[in-house]
Enzyme design. Structure first.
Site: not given
Length: 751
Positions: A54, A103-105, A279, A511, A549
């Site tokens: 990740h 982004e992905s979660h 961050d 993307d 991501n």
């Protein structure tokens, strides 16, 4: 007590549980080679999260490098920041810049739907904030298993509530996105979140730690035990068939703390007292310290005892790995520390000096007076493993491609066509998503010009001039399954078209690439082909990739998700008052179809809805030159004020585009389909098409504009305002029946 660097020298043969942290044998050997000794447990924790799939992109780096060959120029000028930064930054004119990223979660949202989705929104918002921008809007692209499945009814409401709850509390409008369903997502939903922010050129900030003696300040929430190894490790492995039991790995969000953090950070920027900022996302303190230090001109010292904790019993390894939310790290000159603390206190934001920039190139972390980390931060943040995974085209794909939807039976009787329209409108991937979007605040802040269910979201940037931006977030996973190269280009083309039909000029993309396990050569082939498709597509369209991501290991046991390259396209519009809306407005307006329809039914909603989920054949042709021509027509038509409405033709084909244009204002229509097979004319998903309506007095000028740019225009009929959808000579559907079929799918399944 954690072991120290001295311990590591003295006990080189002590066995460490590196495999439990996701570290492979060769990776562990490489860590020992870099350090010249056994790593301490704290160092191993840092490397494990920062070298995870990740965080390090170790399986995708070799393919992502291809994006670097693209021009870094947008149609509006050079990128101000691109790949490698927290988010891409685009000059939009008048001294304004826009930064945006997706982004992905995914895995956290399956384990704990509400918090997984909520903290996904929070994380992408902080990426935008770290660039010096004020976040001004969010979008999301969601994928779930079939609506009738019990686990979909568990996951979907929680995810939607998490996205809405966090974004609404921050006061950010959710201006667009998509929700789709497929069996492959049943054990592995996708939650892709996008945030966009605005800044003046001079306010751009980058992540680096410079200036020996400058202070390192952690500000925001205290560090807790939630999210230890959360996104970094949880998203770097495959779920088994029963699903994971990893709730402690999922972060817990506090949007009210994040709102304070946003306002506090923006005031710190305005005060001009931040030299560098990062961050806290995946990998927590491990990420913030190593990335800041590696991008700076010195090293960094951190005293872990100074980190504010919510749980005093956390071990140092846990402190380093925790992904607790709402945290930032800044580098500040000593003379500015007092002012920094005053501003944080004003906003009730906890701030603590935890270290400083030092000479040399080492990241040194102490705990209880002993050194537990002594590493070159570049080896942690940027020199992780790079895998050239083997890949090959799946042997089964020839059979899938040969099983064409064009060869399936078609019922072209009036009754058959009418039933097909209702089934396609009621399909989960087409049906009304109001059940979802009514939980989002789309108009907070007062600058939303277009929002769901419009083709793209649009925000006003400057009140005086009307300068604005448009955004669309799209993926066509069915097309990508049939041909990942073409499917990725279709995702790009649809997002590009959605922005263009609003009247904005597409200028850049981000993307979010969602695929199965990289250890499967067939999945890696899908990934490599999708990258090539995006690179070639962006080169032809003349727009850059600003960043993005990669999310891998999206599969349950041996079953991967459909390849899902999600593409976000940013557009710029000089005056938002000229934008095009998607809904029919005036009875008597002419309806025109732009673009060419071909016999292209494979991968379509018609194929799925009428033939029990069938998926075979090849996707429609990608015609990017026609997409660009259509975009030029739509932009010029908006500037001239020629159109009453404009709506792209995509999922569900012409039938869905016409119906959706009619539903908003209950404005029925009467159209005559072009010559040819009516199923093809109604449901083919050929690219580079749009439906427009306009006054009869404007038709001549508009048709001349289309001809000038080589865009085919076909007059279909007119907006009648009657409560029916009439396909002249074929069949008629009462508008109420069609709208009910489209509107009831989600509520009936979820209630």
């Amino acid at each position: 007590m954690a072991d120290t660097v001295d311990d590591a020298f003295q006990t080189p043969d002590v066995e460490q549980p590196y495999a439990a942290l996701g570290v492979k044998d060769d990776e562990y050997a490489r860590i020992r080679e870099i350090l010249g000794r056994r790593p301490t447990s704290a160092e191993l924790a840092m490397y494990s999260v920062m070298w995870s799939e990740h965080c390090s992109y170790k399986s995708s780096k070799v393919h992502l490098k291809k994006f670097g060959a693209l021009s870094q120029e947008t149609p509006r000028g050079p990128l101000l920041a691109g790949i490698g930064e927290n988010a891409g930054v685009v000059d939009i004119g008048q001294g304004y810049a826009v930064t945006f990223k997706a982004e992905s979660h995914n895995h956290p949202s399956y384990v704990e739907p509400y918090q997984g989705a909520a903290t996904g929104v929070g994380g992408i918002v902080r990426d935008i904030l770290a660039m010096g921008a004020r976040p001004i809007g969010v979008m999301d692209s969601l994928r779930f298993g079939p609506l009738h499945e019990a686990d979909t009814r568990r996951v979907l409401p929680g995810v939607v509530a998490g996205v809405g709850g966090y974004g609404n509390c921050l006061g950010l409008p959710n201006i667009g996105g998509e929700v789709q369903f497929d069996t492959s997502y049943l054990g592995n939903p996708l939650v892709n979140a996008l945030c966009v922010g605005v800044l003046r050129h001079e306010d751009l900030h980058l992540a680096h730690a410079s200036g020996v003696g400058n202070q390192v300040i952690l500000f925001g929430a205290a560090t807790g035990g939630d999210g230890i190894g959360g996104a970094s490790i949880l998203a770097s492995e495959t779920f088994d068939e029963t699903g994971p039991a990893k709730r402690p790995s999922v972060q817990v969000g506090d949007p009210f703390m994040e709102k304070l953090l946003i306002e506090c950070t923006l005031e710190l920027f305005q005060a001009g007292i931040i030299n560098g900022i990062q961050d806290f996302g995946a990998a927590g303190i491990s990420c913030a310290t190593s990335e800041l230090a590696s991008a700076g001109d010195g090293g960094m010292f951190v005293d872990l005892d100074l980190v504010p904790l919510r749980d005093p019993n956390l071990a140092p390894e846990e402190i380093l790995m925790s992904e607790s939310q709402e945290r930032m790290m800044a580098v500040v000159e000593p003379a500015n520390v007092e002012r920094f603390m005053e501003i944080c206190a004003k906003w009730d934001v906890l701030a603590t000096v935890v270290g400083e920039v030092i000479e040399g190139d080492r990241l040194i972390i102490q705990w209880h007076g002993e050194t537990i980390v002594d590493v070159d931060p570049k080896t942690v943040a940027h020199e992780g493993p790079v895998y050239e995974r083997p890949y090959h085209r799946p042997h089964w794909l020839d059979q899938v491609n040969a099983n064409r939807a064009e060869d399936l039976p078609r019922d072209n009787t009036p009754g058959g066509l009418r039933d097909a329209v209702l089934k396609v409108l009621g399909h989960g991937n087409v049906a009304d998503k109001t059940w979802v979007t009514q939980q989002y605040d789309r108009y907070v802040r007062g600058n939303t010009v277009l929002a769901q269910p419009e083709d793209s979201g649009m925000l006003r940037i400057d009140e005086e001039t009307g300068l604005g931006i448009a955004l669309s977030l799209d993926a066509n996973s069915r097309f990508a399954f049939l041909n990942p190269y073409l499917g990725a280009q279709h995702s790009l083309a649809e997002a590009y078209r959605n922005v263009a039909v609003s009247g904005a000029e597409p200028v850049a993309i981000t993307d979010c690439l969602n695929f199965g396990s990289p250890e499967d050569p067939e999945v890696m082939w899908q990934f490599a082909e999708a990258i090539l498709g995006l690179v070639d597509g962006c080169r032809e369209l003349g727009i850059p990739v600003t960043g993005g991501n990669v999310s891998l290991y999206n599969q349950t046991a041996a079953t991967p998700i459909l390849p899902t390259p999600t593409v976000g396209v940013l557009g710029v519009i000089d005056d938002v008052s000229t934008r095009n809306r998607s809904a029919f407005t005036h009875a008597g307006d002419a309806i025109l179809l732009l673009g060419e329809t071909r016999e292209e039914l494979s991968g379509s909603i018609w194929e799925s809805a009428l033939h029990d989920g069938h998926l075979g054949g090849m996707p429609p042709a990608v015609v990017l030159d026609k997409e660009m021509a259509l975009a030029r027509v739509m932009g010029e038509a908006a500037r001239r004020g020629l159109l009453s409405s404009a709506h792209d033709v995509s999922e569900g084909g012409l039938a869905v585009a016409l119906a959706e244009s009619a539903f908003r204002n209950d404005a029925g229509f009467a159209v005559t389909l072009p010559d040819g097979d009516p199923t093809v004319q109604l449901f083919a998903e050929s690219a580079a098409r749009a439906v427009v309506s306009l006054s009869g007095a404007q038709v001549g000028e508009f048709e001349a504009l289309c001809a000038e740019h080589g865009v085919t225009s076909t007059r279909l009929g007119e907006v009648t305002g009657d409560p029916e959808m009439e396909f002249v000579g074929l069949f008629t559907v009462p508008l109420g029946d069609a709208k009910q079929a489209w509107r009831d799918t989600l509520p009936n399944a979820l209630n």
